[in-house]
Scaffold this motif. Structure first.
Motif, PDB file in Angstrom:
ATOM      1  N   GLY A  12       0.848  -1.184   0.000  1.00 34.97           N
ATOM      2  CA  GLY A  12       0.000   0.000   0.000  1.00 34.97           C
ATOM      3  C   GLY A  12       0.883   1.233   0.000  1.00 34.97           C
ATOM      4  N   GLU A  13       0.726   2.060  -0.990  1.00 30.37           N
ATOM      5  CA  GLU A  13       1.510   3.277  -1.102  1.00 30.37           C
ATOM      6  C   GLU A  13       0.548   4.454  -1.126  1.00 30.37           C
ATOM      7  OE1 GLU A  13       4.018   2.891  -4.519  1.00 30.37           O
ATOM      8  OE2 GLU A  13       4.831   0.974  -3.842  1.00 30.37           O
ATOM      9  N   PRO A  14       1.023   5.644  -0.789  1.00 32.51           N
ATOM     10  CA  PRO A  14       0.127   6.803  -0.846  1.00 32.51           C
ATOM     11  C   PRO A  14      -0.560   6.903  -2.202  1.00 32.51           C
ATOM     12  CG  PRO A  14       2.226   7.411   0.149  1.00 32.51           C
ATOM     13  CD  PRO A  14       2.371   6.002  -0.373  1.00 32.51           C
ATOM     14  N   GLY A  15      -1.859   7.038  -2.159  1.00 28.74           N
ATOM     15  CA  GLY A  15      -2.645   7.133  -3.384  1.00 28.74           C
ATOM     16  C   GLY A  15      -2.988   5.790  -4.010  1.00 28.74           C
ATOM     17  N   ALA A  16      -2.549   4.686  -3.406  1.00 29.51           N
ATOM     18  CA  ALA A  16      -2.845   3.354  -3.953  1.00 29.51           C
ATOM     19  C   ALA A  16      -4.337   3.079  -3.828  1.00 29.51           C
ATOM     20  CB  ALA A  16      -2.045   2.293  -3.227  1.00 29.51           C
ATOM     21  N   ASP A  17      -4.901   2.471  -4.850  1.00 31.10           N
ATOM     22  CA  ASP A  17      -6.323   2.162  -4.876  1.00 31.10           C
ATOM     23  C   ASP A  17      -6.557   0.768  -4.311  1.00 31.10           C
ATOM     24  OD1 ASP A  17      -9.003   1.839  -5.411  1.00 31.10           O
ATOM     25  OD2 ASP A  17      -8.832   2.270  -7.546  1.00 31.10           O
ATOM     26  N   GLU A  18      -7.466   0.682  -3.353  1.00 29.54           N
ATOM     27  CA  GLU A  18      -7.758  -0.602  -2.705  1.00 29.54           C
ATOM     28  C   GLU A  18      -8.366  -1.620  -3.663  1.00 29.54           C
ATOM     29  OE1 GLU A  18     -10.259   0.696   0.460  1.00 29.54           O
ATOM     30  OE2 GLU A  18      -8.645   1.844   1.372  1.00 29.54           O
ATOM     31  N   SER A  19      -8.795  -1.193  -4.825  1.00 28.14           N
ATOM     32  CA  SER A  19      -9.407  -2.118  -5.775  1.00 28.14           C
ATOM     33  C   SER A  19      -8.406  -3.151  -6.302  1.00 28.14           C
ATOM     34  CB  SER A  19     -10.047  -1.360  -6.945  1.00 28.14           C
ATOM     35  OG  SER A  19      -9.047  -0.703  -7.709  1.00 28.14           O
ATOM     36  N   VAL A  20      -7.110  -2.942  -6.073  1.00 26.32           N
ATOM     37  CA  VAL A  20      -6.107  -3.934  -6.492  1.00 26.32           C
ATOM     38  C   VAL A  20      -6.088  -5.122  -5.546  1.00 26.32           C
ATOM     39  CG1 VAL A  20      -4.661  -2.190  -7.609  1.00 26.32           C
ATOM     40  CG2 VAL A  20      -4.181  -2.860  -5.253  1.00 26.32           C
ATOM     41  N   LEU A  21      -6.735  -4.992  -4.386  1.00 29.27           N
ATOM     42  CA  LEU A  21      -6.778  -6.070  -3.397  1.00 29.27           C
ATOM     43  C   LEU A  21      -7.928  -7.024  -3.682  1.00 29.27           C
ATOM     44  CD1 LEU A  21      -6.236  -3.919  -0.192  1.00 29.27           C
ATOM     45  CD2 LEU A  21      -4.553  -5.396  -1.308  1.00 29.27           C
ATOM     46  N   PRO A  22      -7.812  -8.278  -3.257  1.00 25.90           N
ATOM     47  CA  PRO A  22      -8.935  -9.213  -3.373  1.00 25.90           C
ATOM     48  C   PRO A  22     -10.134  -8.688  -2.562  1.00 25.90           C
ATOM     49  CG  PRO A  22      -6.910 -10.371  -2.807  1.00 25.90           C
ATOM     50  CD  PRO A  22      -6.619  -8.911  -2.704  1.00 25.90           C
ATOM     51  N   PRO A  23     -11.353  -9.068  -2.942  1.00 31.04           N
ATOM     52  CA  PRO A  23     -12.558  -8.552  -2.273  1.00 31.04           C
ATOM     53  C   PRO A  23     -12.585  -8.741  -0.761  1.00 31.04           C
ATOM     54  CG  PRO A  23     -13.158  -9.717  -4.270  1.00 31.04           C
ATOM     55  CD  PRO A  23     -11.682  -9.930  -4.068  1.00 31.04           C
ATOM     56  N   ASP A  24     -12.101  -9.878  -0.241  1.00 31.18           N
ATOM     57  CA  ASP A  24     -12.144 -10.064   1.211  1.00 31.18           C
ATOM     58  C   ASP A  24     -11.220  -9.084   1.928  1.00 31.18           C
ATOM     59  OD1 ASP A  24     -10.106 -11.537  -0.007  1.00 31.18           O
ATOM     60  OD2 ASP A  24     -10.072 -13.079   1.538  1.00 31.18           O
ATOM     61  N   TYR A  25     -10.100  -8.743   1.321  1.00 34.59           N
ATOM     62  CA  TYR A  25      -9.202  -7.751   1.902  1.00 34.59           C
ATOM     63  C   TYR A  25      -9.826  -6.349   1.813  1.00 34.59           C
ATOM     64  CZ  TYR A  25      -5.437 -11.151   2.280  1.00 34.59           C
ATOM     65  OH  TYR A  25      -4.674 -12.233   2.632  1.00 34.59           O
ATOM     66  N   GLN A  26     -10.544  -6.074   0.745  1.00 38.64           N
ATOM     67  CA  GLN A  26     -11.241  -4.792   0.619  1.00 38.64           C
ATOM     68  C   GLN A  26     -12.286  -4.639   1.717  1.00 38.64           C
ATOM     69  OE1 GLN A  26     -12.691  -3.929  -3.360  1.00 38.64           O
ATOM     70  NE2 GLN A  26     -10.974  -5.044  -4.252  1.00 38.64           N
ATOM     71  N   ARG A  27     -13.002  -5.734   2.032  1.00 31.84           N
ATOM     72  CA  ARG A  27     -14.007  -5.688   3.109  1.00 31.84           C
ATOM     73  C   ARG A  27     -13.350  -5.435   4.464  1.00 31.84           C
ATOM     74  NH1 ARG A  27     -16.107  -9.747  -0.132  1.00 31.84           N
ATOM     75  NH2 ARG A  27     -15.184 -11.400   1.113  1.00 31.84           N
ATOM     76  N   ILE A  28     -12.193  -6.021   4.685  1.00 33.29           N
ATOM     77  CA  ILE A  28     -11.475  -5.809   5.944  1.00 33.29           C
ATOM     78  C   ILE A  28     -11.083  -4.337   6.080  1.00 33.29           C
ATOM     79  CG2 ILE A  28      -9.311  -6.312   7.171  1.00 33.29           C
ATOM     80  CD1 ILE A  28      -9.591  -9.203   6.011  1.00 33.29           C
ATOM     81  N   LEU A  32      -2.019  -7.137   5.796  1.00 30.09           N
ATOM     82  CA  LEU A  32      -2.351  -5.766   5.404  1.00 30.09           C
ATOM     83  C   LEU A  32      -1.501  -4.756   6.168  1.00 30.09           C
ATOM     84  CD1 LEU A  32      -6.224  -6.114   5.084  1.00 30.09           C
ATOM     85  CD2 LEU A  32      -4.619  -5.601   3.228  1.00 30.09           C
ATOM     86  N   VAL A  33      -1.215  -5.036   7.428  1.00 28.74           N
ATOM     87  CA  VAL A  33      -0.331  -4.162   8.208  1.00 28.74           C
ATOM     88  C   VAL A  33       1.083  -4.217   7.617  1.00 28.74           C
ATOM     89  CG1 VAL A  33       0.803  -3.854  10.449  1.00 28.74           C
ATOM     90  CG2 VAL A  33      -1.668  -4.223  10.338  1.00 28.74           C
ATOM     91  N   GLY A  34       1.559  -5.417   7.348  1.00 29.83           N
ATOM     92  CA  GLY A  34       2.905  -5.587   6.810  1.00 29.83           C
ATOM     93  C   GLY A  34       3.112  -4.933   5.459  1.00 29.83           C
ATOM     94  N   ARG A  35       2.045  -4.857   4.680  1.00 33.21           N
ATOM     95  CA  ARG A  35       2.134  -4.243   3.348  1.00 33.21           C
ATOM     96  C   ARG A  35       1.779  -2.764   3.354  1.00 33.21           C
ATOM     97  NH1 ARG A  35       4.510  -7.634  -0.508  1.00 33.21           N
ATOM     98  NH2 ARG A  35       4.129  -9.732   0.228  1.00 33.21           N
ATOM     99  N   GLY A  36       1.453  -2.224   4.535  1.00 32.55           N
ATOM    100  CA  GLY A  36       1.201  -0.789   4.623  1.00 32.55           C
ATOM    101  C   GLY A  36      -0.224  -0.345   4.368  1.00 32.55           C
ATOM    102  N   TRP A  37      -1.158  -1.285   4.221  1.00 30.87           N
ATOM    103  CA  TRP A  37      -2.557  -0.918   3.989  1.00 30.87           C
ATOM    104  C   TRP A  37      -3.245  -0.515   5.286  1.00 30.87           C
ATOM    105  CZ3 TRP A  37      -4.404  -0.110  -0.744  1.00 30.87           C
ATOM    106  CH2 TRP A  37      -3.732  -0.688  -1.830  1.00 30.87           C
ATOM    107  N   LEU A  38      -2.847  -1.143   6.384  1.00 26.57           N
ATOM    108  CA  LEU A  38      -3.386  -0.822   7.704  1.00 26.57           C
ATOM    109  C   LEU A  38      -2.209  -0.529   8.625  1.00 26.57           C
ATOM    110  CD1 LEU A  38      -6.087  -3.613   8.171  1.00 26.57           C
ATOM    111  CD2 LEU A  38      -6.480  -1.218   7.592  1.00 26.57           C
ATOM    112  N   ARG A  39      -2.525   0.076   9.752  1.00 24.81           N
ATOM    113  CA  ARG A  39      -1.499   0.415  10.729  1.00 24.81           C
ATOM    114  C   ARG A  39      -1.892  -0.186  12.065  1.00 24.81           C
ATOM    115  NH1 ARG A  39      -0.706   6.514  12.421  1.00 24.81           N
ATOM    116  NH2 ARG A  39      -2.933   6.262  12.207  1.00 24.81           N
TER     117      ARG A  39
END
Length: 92
Positions: free
Chosen positions: A16-32, A72-79
């Protein structure tokens, strides 16, 4: 995008980088991520699990969700704040 580990297909979670779109993630990760975003503040794994409909009544059931949260934390999507809560960084 699927990858290979030990001859089996796995889903790769991009960083996950600044401005990254969550749509690149699988649907279950998007729901999380959506569940973490809807929380009034930092959320526990159990709270996120309840929001996405995961059965947290049996102790072992939340482990797949926790694994996804850690990814998701490890990839920077969540903190992760301290030892318990998960927080979605503000959208910039």
């Amino acid at each position: 995008m699927p990858g290979q580990v030990g001859g089996g297909a796995v889903m790769l979670i991009p960083h996950g980088e600044p401005g990254a779109d969550e749509s690149v993630l699988p649907p279950d990760y998007q729901r999380i991520i959506a569940a973490a975003r809807q929380a009034a503040g930092p959320a526990t794994a159990r709270e996120v699990g309840e929001a996405v409909g995961a059965d947290a009544s049996v102790r072992a059931k939340p482990e797949p969700l926790r694994s996804k949260l850690v990814g998701l934390v490890g990839r920077g999507w969540l903190r992760k704040l301290s030892d318990v809560p998960i927080h979605h960084p503000p959208v910039t």
